[in-house]
Design a protein around this motif. Structure first.
Motif, mmCIF file in Angstrom:
data_model
loop_
_atom_site.group_PDB
_atom_site.id
_atom_site.type_symbol
_atom_site.label_atom_id
_atom_site.label_comp_id
_atom_site.label_asym_id
_atom_site.label_seq_id
_atom_site.Cartn_x
_atom_site.Cartn_y
_atom_site.Cartn_z
ATOM 1 N N ARG A 56 0.832 -1.211 0.000
ATOM 2 C CA ARG A 56 0.000 0.000 0.000
ATOM 3 C C ARG A 56 0.871 1.268 0.000
ATOM 4 N NH1 ARG A 56 -2.958 -3.199 -1.406
ATOM 5 N NH2 ARG A 56 -5.015 -3.796 -0.600
ATOM 6 N N LEU A 57 1.939 1.261 0.774
ATOM 7 C CA LEU A 57 2.818 2.431 0.814
ATOM 8 C C LEU A 57 3.498 2.650 -0.528
ATOM 9 C CD1 LEU A 57 4.435 1.912 4.314
ATOM 10 C CD2 LEU A 57 3.073 3.893 3.646
ATOM 11 N N LEU A 58 4.022 1.595 -1.117
ATOM 12 C CA LEU A 58 4.754 1.723 -2.375
ATOM 13 C C LEU A 58 3.824 2.074 -3.535
ATOM 14 C CD1 LEU A 58 7.234 -1.255 -1.926
ATOM 15 C CD2 LEU A 58 7.736 1.192 -1.735
ATOM 16 N N ALA A 59 2.547 1.750 -3.408
ATOM 17 C CA ALA A 59 1.571 2.100 -4.440
ATOM 18 C C ALA A 59 0.996 3.502 -4.236
ATOM 19 C CB ALA A 59 0.430 1.076 -4.442
ATOM 20 N N GLY A 60 1.439 4.206 -3.185
ATOM 21 C CA GLY A 60 0.916 5.548 -2.916
ATOM 22 C C GLY A 60 -0.471 5.554 -2.327
ATOM 23 N N GLU A 61 -0.897 4.431 -1.746
ATOM 24 C CA GLU A 61 -2.249 4.321 -1.205
ATOM 25 C C GLU A 61 -2.290 4.524 0.311
ATOM 26 O OE1 GLU A 61 -3.466 0.474 -2.502
ATOM 27 O OE2 GLU A 61 -3.488 1.030 -4.626
#
Length: 307
Positions: free
Chosen positions: A153-158
């Motif tokens: 989620r963090l790496l996807a900008g979510e």
């Protein structure tokens, strides 16, 4: 033939050639008030400081801007022209500032948090209550999942900030340790392990089918590494609460965070079983994408976790 700029000497960075905003605001105040002293008072500086700033601006531009006399301060012809330009620059800066504030307001209006299950269930609620007292207008959304899901989620900008429980920091993330936790083996009071007089060995624990979290969870990772491998799970569940409920029901032994079972141990709904030869400890970490340290509400939440 080269472009139209060929042969011109480099004028250097624009910031070295154009007065700063403070100087331009001072010039506008002098033009409006007709007094260097009045302009200094309006801007909260001393008159000598205002005079020094005007002289510095005149040297920088190479023209006289203000005529000073006992009756007040009057703009020169060059000063009147520079004032017109200054007004446009200051108006553009004010629009820039308003736009930046709008971006900050939009950022500060929401906070997206992703957290692994133990932290989400047993630590985050208190932190979020404290954050709400400081930022009542910030809407917070929470995604609870295992440590691998948090990283995704963090790496996807979510998500703006994450919390994980594993032994290592997922690739692409920076982190800081916010707490330390201990895993303990628990069973229902009726299980044979609850009546043992000697501690479990690491080998015995590793060879016993346990109620476990799913692969990818921080708890599962710590246990697997500490024991050098695990038997096939008795039951595999996706939340700490579900694992705890299964253990309380008597389904079998489980390994859970000490944070999660305090009440059950005090009420004797679960019994802690000591284990020799193995340290089931782990760091709890706040995480964020590498090079993007938390700002706004995420930064404030991070500070609350460490206070």
């Amino acid at each position: 033939m080269e472009g139209s700029g060929a042969g011109r000497p480099s004028a250097g960075p624009l910031a070295h050639r154009v007065p700063d905003l403070g100087a331009l605001e001072l010039l506008l105040a002098v033009a409006r008030l007709g007094s260097l002293g009045g302009a200094a008072r309006e801007l909260g500086i001393t008159q000598p400081a205002a005079s020094s700033r005007i002289r510095s601006m005149e040297r920088q531009l190479g023209v006289a801007l203000v005529d000073r006399s006992p009756r007040g301060s009057r703009l020169t012809d060059a000063g009147a022209l520079v004032t017109d330009w200054a007004r446009r620059v200051v108006e553009a800066a004010e629009a820039f500032d308003a736009g930046a504030q709008a971006l900050r307001d939009r950022r500060d209006s929401r906070l997206r948090v992703a957290a692994s299950m133990t932290i989400a269930e047993y630590l985050l609620p208190g932190w979020l209550v404290a954050l709400r007292a400081r930022r009542p207008d910030t809407a917070v959304s929470l995604l609870a999942g295992n440590s691998a899901v948090v990283a995704e989620r963090l790496l996807a900008g979510e998500a703006d900030l994450g919390f994980v429980e594993g032994l290592s920091v997922p690739s692409g993330l920076d982190s800081v340790v916010i707490a330390r936790d201990r895993l303990i083996v628990v069973t229902a009071p009726g299980h044979p392990w609850a009546r043992r007089r000697r501690s479990l060995s690491a080998k015995e624990l590793a060879s016993t089918p346990l109620i476990l979290r799913e692969t990818g969870s921080g708890t599962r990772q710590v246990l697997d590494v500490a024991l050098g491998g695990l038997a096939r799970p008795l039951i595999e569940l996706s939340s700490t609460t579900a694992v705890k409920a299964a253990a309380v029901s008597g389904a079998g032994p489980a390994v859970l965070s000490e944070l999660a079972v305090g009440e059950e141990l005090s009420l004797r709904r679960l019994v802690a079983v000591p284990v020799d030869e193995v340290a089931l400890r782990r760091d709890l970490r706040a995480v964020w994408p590498t090079g993007h340290r938390p700002t706004g509400p995420a930064r404030e939440l991070l500070s609350l976790t460490r206070s």
